[in-house]
Design a protein around this motif. Structure first.
Motif, PDB file in Angstrom:
ATOM      1  N   LEU A  32       0.913  -1.227  -0.014  1.00  0.00           N
ATOM      2  CA  LEU A  32      -0.036   0.110  -0.001  1.00  0.00           C
ATOM      3  C   LEU A  32       1.066   1.178  -0.060  1.00  0.00           C
ATOM      4  CD1 LEU A  32      -2.437  -1.233   2.646  1.00  0.00           C
ATOM      5  CD2 LEU A  32      -2.686  -1.508   0.299  1.00  0.00           C
ATOM      6  N   GLN A  35       2.226   2.925   3.287  1.00  0.00           N
ATOM      7  CA  GLN A  35       2.052   1.840   4.182  1.00  0.00           C
ATOM      8  C   GLN A  35       2.647   1.898   5.563  1.00  0.00           C
ATOM      9  OE1 GLN A  35       2.990  -1.438   1.910  1.00  0.00           O
ATOM     10  NE2 GLN A  35       5.144  -1.496   2.621  1.00  0.00           N
ATOM     11  N   ALA A  36       3.657   2.854   5.690  1.00  0.00           N
ATOM     12  CA  ALA A  36       4.221   3.164   7.030  1.00  0.00           C
ATOM     13  C   ALA A  36       3.619   4.633   7.284  1.00  0.00           C
ATOM     14  CB  ALA A  36       5.809   3.144   6.856  1.00  0.00           C
ATOM     15  N   SER A  82      10.931   7.150   3.423  1.00  0.00           N
ATOM     16  CA  SER A  82      11.629   8.443   3.118  1.00  0.00           C
ATOM     17  C   SER A  82      10.650   9.398   2.537  1.00  0.00           C
ATOM     18  CB  SER A  82      12.614   8.210   1.881  1.00  0.00           C
ATOM     19  OG  SER A  82      13.532   9.233   1.735  1.00  0.00           O
ATOM     20  N   ILE A  84       9.637  12.185  -1.116  1.00  0.00           N
ATOM     21  CA  ILE A  84      10.159  12.338  -2.438  1.00  0.00           C
ATOM     22  C   ILE A  84      10.714  13.842  -2.392  1.00  0.00           C
ATOM     23  CG2 ILE A  84       8.499  11.454  -3.839  1.00  0.00           C
ATOM     24  CD1 ILE A  84       6.974  14.184  -4.120  1.00  0.00           C
ATOM     25  N   PRO A  99       2.663  18.922   8.033  1.00  0.00           N
ATOM     26  CA  PRO A  99       3.322  17.782   7.972  1.00  0.00           C
ATOM     27  C   PRO A  99       3.837  17.536   6.400  1.00  0.00           C
ATOM     28  CG  PRO A  99       0.897  17.434   7.815  1.00  0.00           C
ATOM     29  CD  PRO A  99       1.371  18.718   8.035  1.00  0.00           C
ATOM     30  N   GLY A 100       3.215  18.380   5.644  1.00  0.00           N
ATOM     31  CA  GLY A 100       3.594  18.366   4.054  1.00  0.00           C
ATOM     32  C   GLY A 100       4.927  19.086   3.974  1.00  0.00           C
ATOM     33  N   PRO A 101       5.628  18.821   3.029  1.00  0.00           N
ATOM     34  CA  PRO A 101       6.995  19.453   3.001  1.00  0.00           C
ATOM     35  C   PRO A 101       6.866  21.032   2.715  1.00  0.00           C
ATOM     36  CG  PRO A 101       6.458  18.371   0.904  1.00  0.00           C
ATOM     37  CD  PRO A 101       5.312  17.977   1.940  1.00  0.00           C
ATOM     38  N   TYR A 162       6.540  21.263  -6.136  1.00  0.00           N
ATOM     39  CA  TYR A 162       6.880  21.379  -4.521  1.00  0.00           C
ATOM     40  C   TYR A 162       8.022  22.605  -4.400  1.00  0.00           C
ATOM     41  CZ  TYR A 162       4.107  17.943  -2.756  1.00  0.00           C
ATOM     42  OH  TYR A 162       3.180  17.031  -2.646  1.00  0.00           O
ATOM     43  N   PHE A 215       6.908   8.711  -8.370  1.00  0.00           N
ATOM     44  CA  PHE A 215       5.667   9.382  -8.037  1.00  0.00           C
ATOM     45  C   PHE A 215       5.786  10.499  -8.881  1.00  0.00           C
ATOM     46  CE2 PHE A 215       6.419   6.730  -4.277  1.00  0.00           C
ATOM     47  CZ  PHE A 215       4.956   6.127  -4.130  1.00  0.00           C
ATOM     48  N   SER A 217       2.736  12.254  -8.621  1.00  0.00           N
ATOM     49  CA  SER A 217       1.744  12.771  -7.897  1.00  0.00           C
ATOM     50  C   SER A 217       0.850  13.727  -8.673  1.00  0.00           C
ATOM     51  CB  SER A 217       1.507  12.808  -6.582  1.00  0.00           C
ATOM     52  OG  SER A 217       2.395  11.510  -5.872  1.00  0.00           O
TER      53      SER A 217
END
Ligand code: CP3
Length: 355
Positions: A32, A35-36, A82, A84, A99-101, A162, A215, A217
């Motif tokens: 997933l 997943q972590a 890790s 991206i 929490p996002g970059p 980003y 990714f 995204s």
């Protein structure tokens, strides 16, 4: 088990690698995206003690976080913990997570971008590569069939989003405008990102990753024409280099149903799709492997709801005839009940027993 599976088990190949190599398998592998993460109590505990960036940059911590969902859910693959944005540190960017970059450096134009290419610090990603090597031996200690280890990176368009918008922004309009008003400088940025990303993915494979996921995204924000101009050519370059180095590549784009014909030309071995794309339609267009595509929101119903939406997805995936990896259509959400993740994984295991 059928075909050359006896040979594959002698070679100790994971189900995921066998699927990517188009070898016959007894059931699809399952892992997933994200997943972590925060939906796990164990993760939240570790993060409260160390913080997100330290968990990415201290190899022993990255290994521990990567292993948490494998111990809890018997998934078929681990993905290195890790982000991206970590390799952007190799270009001198200062990054935090909230929490996002959050990106501290501002890219104003051609001069700032030219300066990036002349000061690459590959040692910034050494902790990630070290964690991958450590994970390889950690995974080998687990009993049962071998688990795959996935590396990953962000694709140039998504990284540029980003870096130029300096963090998470709706539609990344700053990047959209920059790409049109400073077209040549923007292409230079994509070129630099493409070079470092290919090198980074190849280094992950050398350190023990079995395959890598790229990714992209936010490329789903682009029209097909803009995707073909601003995202796809750089993805093709990266995929070509990684495949020349012997690696298998999975390409993920969120919101990508309008881009599917172009993604088929990416060269990727596997396309990872979100829930808006029909798996049967995708399987007719793309001859490689397909990954996905359960809506992460479907993990919020009752366990019975999770089982029935998983069964519906399997029905669609039948037409893929083994060219299929079970996953979500985007990263797992923070409030997801852990028992529903267990139910999803168990539903995949049940396919094998029912065959
Ligand atoms: O899949 C995994 O388990 C590996 C870990 C992983 C993370 N980020 C950890 C993370 C992976 C593969 C990523 C990739 C990533 N990072 C992507 C591509 C995947 C996607 O979701 O589209 C993107 C776009 C990013 C950028 C990023 N990092 C965002 C938008 C955020 C905020 C996300 C959120 O849920 O709020 C992050 C932070 C981040 N990266 C977290 C995790 C576990 C949350 C950090 C926290 O615990 O607070």
């Amino acid at each position: 088990m059928q075909g050359n599976s006896a040979l594959n088990s002698v070679l100790n190949k994971s189900l995921l690698v066998q699927t990517l190599e188009a070898a016959p398998v007894s059931r699809p592998p399952v892992w997933l995206m994200r997943q972590a993460g925060r939906y796990m109590g164990e993760y939240r505990e570790l993060k409260a003690r160390h913080g997100f960036l330290k968990m990415c940059l201290e190899p022993e911590l990255a290994v521990e976080v990567t292993m948490q969902p494998l111990r809890a859910f018997d998934l078929d693959a681990a993905i290195i913990f890790s982000d991206i944005l970590i390799p952007a540190k190799a270009l001198g960017f200062e990054i935090d997570f909230n929490p996002g970059p959050v990106v501290h450096n501002k890219l104003r134009g051609a001069a700032d971008i030219a300066a990036l290419g002349s000061a690459i610090r590959p040692e910034a990603v050494t902790p990630v590569l070290k964690a991958i090597s450590l994970l390889k031996s950690e995974l080998a200690k687990l009993s049962g069939p071998p688990k795959a280890l996935l590396g990953f990176a962000g694709a140039p368009w998504t990284m540029a989003c980003y870096l130029i918008d300096q963090g998470v922004q709706k539609h990344f309009q700053g990047t959209q405008i920059f790409a049109r008003t400073q077209a040549a400088a923007f292409q230079d940025l994509l070129s630099i990102l493409s070079d470092i990303t290919a090198d980074y993915l190849l280094a992950q494979l050398e350190h023990g990753a079995d395959a890598v996921q790229l990714f992209d995204s936010w490329a789903g924000n682009l029209s097909l024409e803009d995707y073909n101009a601003l995202a796809l050519p750089w993805v093709q370059k990266i995929v070509e280099k990684v495949k020349r180095g012997g690696g298998k590549v999975i390409l993920y784009v969120n919101g990508s149903s309008h881009l599917l014909p172009a993604m088929c030309a990416s060269g990727a071995d596997c396309l990872s799709l979100d829930w808006r794309t029909d798996l049967e339609v995708a399987g007719r267009l793309f001859k490689g492997c397909i990954q996905g595509n359960l809506d992460p929101c479907k993990l919020f119903g009752s366990t019975e709801d999770v089982l029935s939406s998983t069964r519906e997805m399997f029905e669609k995936a039948r037409s893929l005839k083994g060219r299929y990896i079970v996953n979500l259509g985007h990263g797992i959400l923070q409030q997801t009940p852990e028992e529903n993740v267990a139910a999803l994984v168990q539903a995949v295991k049940n396919i094998e027993e029912s065959q």
